[in-house]
Design an enzyme around this catalytic site. Structure first.
Site, PDB file in Angstrom:
ATOM      1  CG  ASP A 176      37.436  40.272  41.732  1.00  0.00           C
ATOM      2  OD1 ASP A 176      37.903  39.791  40.685  1.00  0.00           O
ATOM      3  OD2 ASP A 176      36.219  40.500  41.892  1.00  0.00           O
ATOM      4  CG  HIS A 235      37.928  38.627  46.927  1.00  0.00           C
ATOM      5  ND1 HIS A 235      36.875  37.741  46.876  1.00  0.00           N
ATOM      6  CD2 HIS A 235      37.472  39.818  46.432  1.00  0.00           C
ATOM      7  CE1 HIS A 235      35.807  38.369  46.390  1.00  0.00           C
ATOM      8  NE2 HIS A 235      36.148  39.608  46.105  1.00  0.00           N
TER       9      HIS A 235
END
Length: 203
Positions: free
Chosen positions: A33, A172
């Site tokens: 993400d 991430h």
């Protein structure tokens, strides 16, 4: 309280979303993400290519607009890009129209078909609208690689302990996360445990 898995009651409310690979056997999906980022994205892509793994990248619309070449490079490497909103809004704190407009703004540079809500926070009304237009992908395991209270050893241990058949794992793609430091160890250890890396069925 840390929710390593998406809460059961939320899974019931958002039951048309994807939480796992939907494939039999020891499969796992890596997802990233908040990218793209010029510091971390190339490192992640190089490691994934080394092990011939395809992953999901849920791109921040503002970052994808700022670094279009990186967004395109992700796709050129055979990975799937998804929409993670333009401004990383928390749906439960954002008015319906503002939230939907933010997703639409991100779509041009991210995806018009796949969406992951930032923070996993979304209202039932926002979800009912978006599920008509997107495949909503959530997760089975949040690794907390972005949390300064979780050092890289703790993140790695969490993934290896909590991963299970079909897990969609969230990491991430940003400098403040430990993903680039642990990714190769995650891959090697999961392969040793007999897992294969896939994209979710239907993506």
């Amino acid at each position: 309280m840390k929710f390593f898995r998406f809460p059961i009651i939320a899974r019931w409310i958002l039951r048309k979303a994807l939480y796992n690979t939907g494939r039999p056997g020891k499969t796992v999906c890596l997802s990233f993400d908040d990218g793209p980022d010029p510091e971390t994205t190339p490192i992640i892509l190089e490691i994934l290519e080394r092990y011939n793994i395809k992953a999901l990248f849920f791109l921040n619309g503002r970052n994808a607009e700022k670094y279009p070449n990186l967004a395109e490079l992700i796709r050129e490497k055979g990975h799937i890009t998804g929409n993670h909103g333009y401004s990383h809004l928390k749906g439960t704190k954002t008015k319906f129209r503002e939230y939907i407009d933010d997703v639409r703004l991100a779509a041009e540079n991210t995806s018009t078909t796949i969406f992951r809500p930032p923070y996993g926070k979304i209202t039932p009304r926002q979800y009912r609208y978006l599920i008509k237009h997107f495949t909503v992908v959530l997760w089975d395991l949040m690794a907390y690689d972005f949390d300064q209270n979780f050092d890289k050893g703790k993140v790695l241990n969490l993934i290896l302990r909590k991963c299970r058949n079909g897990s969609v794992i969230v990491l991430h793609d940003k400098p403040e996360a430990s993903s680039t430091e642990i990714l190769e160890e995650v891959i090697i250890n999961l392969i040793d445990k007999g897992y294969c890396f896939v994209l979710p069925e239907g993506i």
